[in-house]
Design a protein around this motif. Structure first.
Motif, PDB file in Angstrom:
ATOM      1  N   HIS A  61       0.834  -1.244  -0.192  1.00 55.85           N
ATOM      2  CA  HIS A  61       0.070   0.489   0.163  1.00 55.85           C
ATOM      3  C   HIS A  61       0.817   1.387   0.416  1.00 55.85           C
ATOM      4  O   HIS A  61       1.034   2.244   0.895  1.00 55.85           O
ATOM      5  CB  HIS A  61      -1.097  -0.120   1.027  1.00 55.85           C
ATOM      6  CG  HIS A  61      -1.765  -1.376   1.007  1.00 55.85           C
ATOM      7  ND1 HIS A  61      -2.478  -0.988   2.044  1.00 55.85           N
ATOM      8  CD2 HIS A  61      -2.280  -2.082   0.589  1.00 55.85           C
ATOM      9  CE1 HIS A  61      -3.573  -2.332   1.397  1.00 55.85           C
ATOM     10  NE2 HIS A  61      -3.221  -2.917   0.680  1.00 55.85           N
ATOM     11  N   ARG A  62       1.608   1.149  -0.541  1.00 57.59           N
ATOM     12  CA  ARG A  62       3.421   2.218  -1.056  1.00 57.59           C
ATOM     13  C   ARG A  62       3.723   2.913  -0.208  1.00 57.59           C
ATOM     14  O   ARG A  62       4.315   3.884   0.049  1.00 57.59           O
ATOM     15  CB  ARG A  62       2.175   3.437  -1.069  1.00 57.59           C
ATOM     16  CG  ARG A  62       1.933   3.578  -2.369  1.00 57.59           C
ATOM     17  CD  ARG A  62       0.779   4.729  -2.877  1.00 57.59           C
ATOM     18  NE  ARG A  62      -0.217   4.687  -4.526  1.00 57.59           N
ATOM     19  CZ  ARG A  62      -0.632   5.370  -5.438  1.00 57.59           C
ATOM     20  NH1 ARG A  62      -0.823   6.321  -4.589  1.00 57.59           N
ATOM     21  NH2 ARG A  62      -1.152   5.155  -6.421  1.00 57.59           N
ATOM     22  N   GLN A  63       3.555   1.884   0.688  1.00 58.53           N
ATOM     23  CA  GLN A  63       4.682   1.640   2.327  1.00 58.53           C
ATOM     24  C   GLN A  63       5.166   0.999   2.151  1.00 58.53           C
ATOM     25  O   GLN A  63       5.355  -0.055   1.880  1.00 58.53           O
ATOM     26  CB  GLN A  63       3.495   2.114   3.818  1.00 58.53           C
ATOM     27  CG  GLN A  63       4.250   2.295   5.024  1.00 58.53           C
ATOM     28  CD  GLN A  63       3.902   2.291   6.355  1.00 58.53           C
ATOM     29  OE1 GLN A  63       2.023   3.021   6.137  1.00 58.53           O
ATOM     30  NE2 GLN A  63       4.496   2.495   7.417  1.00 58.53           N
ATOM     31  N   LEU A  64       6.936   1.395   2.800  1.00 56.16           N
ATOM     32  CA  LEU A  64       8.263   0.546   2.785  1.00 56.16           C
ATOM     33  C   LEU A  64       7.704  -0.658   4.047  1.00 56.16           C
ATOM     34  O   LEU A  64       7.464   0.432   5.634  1.00 56.16           O
ATOM     35  CB  LEU A  64       8.984   0.672   2.970  1.00 56.16           C
ATOM     36  CG  LEU A  64      10.498   0.307   3.076  1.00 56.16           C
ATOM     37  CD1 LEU A  64      10.695  -0.768   1.353  1.00 56.16           C
ATOM     38  CD2 LEU A  64      11.701   1.301   3.496  1.00 56.16           C
ATOM     39  N   PHE A  65       7.752  -1.602   4.175  1.00 58.57           N
ATOM     40  CA  PHE A  65       7.997  -2.378   5.953  1.00 58.57           C
ATOM     41  C   PHE A  65       8.961  -3.141   6.060  1.00 58.57           C
ATOM     42  O   PHE A  65       9.193  -3.633   5.039  1.00 58.57           O
ATOM     43  CB  PHE A  65       6.711  -2.791   5.789  1.00 58.57           C
ATOM     44  CG  PHE A  65       5.063  -2.407   6.301  1.00 58.57           C
ATOM     45  CD1 PHE A  65       4.996  -2.354   7.439  1.00 58.57           C
ATOM     46  CD2 PHE A  65       4.482  -2.392   4.873  1.00 58.57           C
ATOM     47  CE1 PHE A  65       3.547  -2.013   7.689  1.00 58.57           C
ATOM     48  CE2 PHE A  65       2.615  -1.753   5.475  1.00 58.57           C
ATOM     49  CZ  PHE A  65       3.352  -1.133   6.961  1.00 58.57           C
ATOM     50  N   LEU A  66       9.683  -2.935   7.248  1.00 53.27           N
ATOM     51  CA  LEU A  66      10.308  -4.203   7.524  1.00 53.27           C
ATOM     52  C   LEU A  66       9.919  -5.842   7.792  1.00 53.27           C
ATOM     53  O   LEU A  66       9.367  -5.462   9.036  1.00 53.27           O
ATOM     54  CB  LEU A  66      11.586  -3.111   8.849  1.00 53.27           C
ATOM     55  CG  LEU A  66      12.411  -1.968   8.158  1.00 53.27           C
ATOM     56  CD1 LEU A  66      11.712  -1.217   8.276  1.00 53.27           C
ATOM     57  CD2 LEU A  66      13.302  -1.352   9.771  1.00 53.27           C
ATOM     58  N   ILE A  67      11.326  -6.481   7.444  1.00 53.37           N
ATOM     59  CA  ILE A  67      10.615  -7.565   7.897  1.00 53.37           C
ATOM     60  C   ILE A  67      12.197  -8.607   8.199  1.00 53.37           C
ATOM     61  O   ILE A  67      12.641  -8.206   8.047  1.00 53.37           O
ATOM     62  CB  ILE A  67       9.936  -8.407   6.829  1.00 53.37           C
ATOM     63  CG1 ILE A  67      10.202  -8.436   6.084  1.00 53.37           C
ATOM     64  CG2 ILE A  67       8.061  -8.255   7.030  1.00 53.37           C
ATOM     65  CD1 ILE A  67      10.161  -9.441   4.622  1.00 53.37           C
ATOM     66  N   ASP A  68      11.587  -9.807   8.921  1.00 52.80           N
ATOM     67  CA  ASP A  68      12.275 -10.710   9.260  1.00 52.80           C
ATOM     68  C   ASP A  68      13.918 -10.201  10.285  1.00 52.80           C
ATOM     69  O   ASP A  68      15.018  -9.922   9.745  1.00 52.80           O
ATOM     70  CB  ASP A  68      13.661 -11.396   7.970  1.00 52.80           C
ATOM     71  CG  ASP A  68      12.315 -12.643   7.407  1.00 52.80           C
ATOM     72  OD1 ASP A  68      10.924 -12.420   7.978  1.00 52.80           O
ATOM     73  OD2 ASP A  68      11.979 -12.653   6.366  1.00 52.80           O
ATOM     74  N   HIS A  69      13.735  -9.830  11.398  1.00 54.49           N
ATOM     75  CA  HIS A  69      14.797  -9.709  11.739  1.00 54.49           C
ATOM     76  C   HIS A  69      15.361 -10.896  12.816  1.00 54.49           C
ATOM     77  O   HIS A  69      16.518  -9.923  13.534  1.00 54.49           O
ATOM     78  CB  HIS A  69      14.466  -8.565  13.483  1.00 54.49           C
ATOM     79  CG  HIS A  69      14.130  -7.327  12.629  1.00 54.49           C
ATOM     80  ND1 HIS A  69      13.115  -7.066  12.208  1.00 54.49           N
ATOM     81  CD2 HIS A  69      14.598  -6.455  12.296  1.00 54.49           C
ATOM     82  CE1 HIS A  69      12.563  -6.226  11.056  1.00 54.49           C
ATOM     83  NE2 HIS A  69      13.785  -5.158  11.256  1.00 54.49           N
ATOM     84  N   GLY A  70      14.950 -11.611  12.390  1.00 50.98           N
ATOM     85  CA  GLY A  70      15.992 -12.943  13.313  1.00 50.98           C
ATOM     86  C   GLY A  70      17.446 -13.327  13.679  1.00 50.98           C
ATOM     87  O   GLY A  70      17.553 -13.779  14.467  1.00 50.98           O
ATOM     88  N   ALA A  71      18.167 -12.660  12.409  1.00 48.66           N
ATOM     89  CA  ALA A  71      19.683 -13.037  12.364  1.00 48.66           C
ATOM     90  C   ALA A  71      19.915 -11.854  12.868  1.00 48.66           C
ATOM     91  O   ALA A  71      21.441 -11.791  13.400  1.00 48.66           O
ATOM     92  CB  ALA A  71      20.053 -12.391  10.797  1.00 48.66           C
ATOM     93  N   SER A  72      19.471 -11.119  14.145  1.00 45.81           N
ATOM     94  CA  SER A  72      19.837  -9.683  14.609  1.00 45.81           C
ATOM     95  C   SER A  72      20.303 -10.717  15.706  1.00 45.81           C
ATOM     96  O   SER A  72      20.575 -11.520  15.956  1.00 45.81           O
ATOM     97  CB  SER A  72      18.693  -9.139  15.203  1.00 45.81           C
ATOM     98  OG  SER A  72      18.401  -8.399  13.639  1.00 45.81           O
ATOM     99  N   LEU A  73      20.993  -9.725  16.886  1.00 41.38           N
ATOM    100  CA  LEU A  73      21.396 -10.072  18.066  1.00 41.38           C
ATOM    101  C   LEU A  73      22.187 -11.449  17.922  1.00 41.38           C
ATOM    102  O   LEU A  73      21.703 -12.218  18.864  1.00 41.38           O
ATOM    103  CB  LEU A  73      20.326 -10.317  18.956  1.00 41.38           C
ATOM    104  CG  LEU A  73      19.403  -8.914  19.548  1.00 41.38           C
ATOM    105  CD1 LEU A  73      17.945  -9.224  20.299  1.00 41.38           C
ATOM    106  CD2 LEU A  73      19.696  -7.399  19.615  1.00 41.38           C
TER     107      LEU A  73
END
Length: 258
Positions: A146-158
């Motif tokens: 819907h014309r907005q950017l979304f962040l996904i998938d942070h499981g590789a962090s920390l």
């Protein structure tokens, strides 16, 4: 608070994910992408996903809703794939899911030049802070919806939580992998992002977020108790905010080298 739902129907596996996530329908009639506790890397992926995702939300970054989802192993009884049956059986109980965004398109690195530079700087700062190795041109983990950017998938962090070795010292280290970040070329406001986000991440916020992590996901013999385990996450993230923040300077230097 993170909502809790119950899975009612296994829809389809997402085989492009190494841990075999899946689209699942829940008792609120919603569709979710489920990250299973019984997958190869275990609950630590879910812990990172939950802490980083809810921290991103608290900071105003665009991220789909995260929910806890209860999985009954009987959910896979009609699945012909034995791998899926085994995964659902190993994941009985509480898992983590992200709201499914139907029709979302993967972010094309070619479109980077059209992205807001302030938002890009906030995302780069955030990923350097949480040591996210997984936002590169090869695998952006960004979606347009819907014309907005979304962040996904942070499981590789920390990723320090796989060993917890010298984590107080490592908290002060730079994050060299930020050089590979897909948005680094347009992250021209990193100093401003640093001032803005650092001032908003308080010990109280960190405690409130870490308190959401289910006790059954915090099983690590290195800590005498679940509360000590939670405290280590809060301490690590708090230490990363201590000035001078090497991860910020590393990002600035990496962008200048482009």
């Amino acid at each position: 608070m993170v909502r809790r739902v119950t899975a009612t129907r296994y829809v389809t596996p997402l085989r492009e994910g190494g841990s075999l996530p899946a689209i699942v329908e829940a008792d609120d009639d919603g569709l979710y992408v489920v990250k299973f506790r019984g997958a190869g890397q275990g609950p630590k992926v879910l812990v990172a996903e939950l802490i980083c995702g809810e921290l991103a939300r608290a900071l105003g970054l665009p991220i789909p809703e995260l929910v806890f989802i209860d999985i009954d192993p009987a959910l896979g009884r009609n699945e012909p794939d034995r791998e899926i049956q085994d995964l659902l059986s190993a994941s009985a109980g509480l898992n983590l899911a992200v709201d499914f965004l139907p029709g979302a398109l993967a972010f094309d690195p070619v479109a980077t030049r059209t992205l807001d530079r302030r938002l890009a700087s906030l995302i780069v700062w955030f990923d350097a802070f949480i040591t996210n190795v997984d936002r590169t041109p090869r695998n952006t983990n960004l979606l347009w919806w819907h014309r907005q950017l979304f962040l996904i998938d942070h499981g590789a962090s920390l990723y320090m939580h796989y060993t917890w070795q010298d984590y107080q010292q490592r908290a002060r280290n730079p994050f060299s992998r930020i050089r590979d970040h897909v948005l680094l070329p347009i992250a021209t406001e990193l100093e401003t992002a640093d001032r803005e986000l650092t001032s908003r991440i308080t010990p109280e916020l960190l405690w409130n977020i870490v308190a959401n992590v289910p006790e059954e996901w915090l099983v690590d013999h290195r800590f005498p108790s679940v509360e000590a385990h939670r405290a280590a996450y809060v301490e690590y993230l708090g230490l990363r905010l201590t000035a001078p923040r090497a991860f910020v300077q590393e990002a600035i230097d990496a962008r200048e080298r482009l």
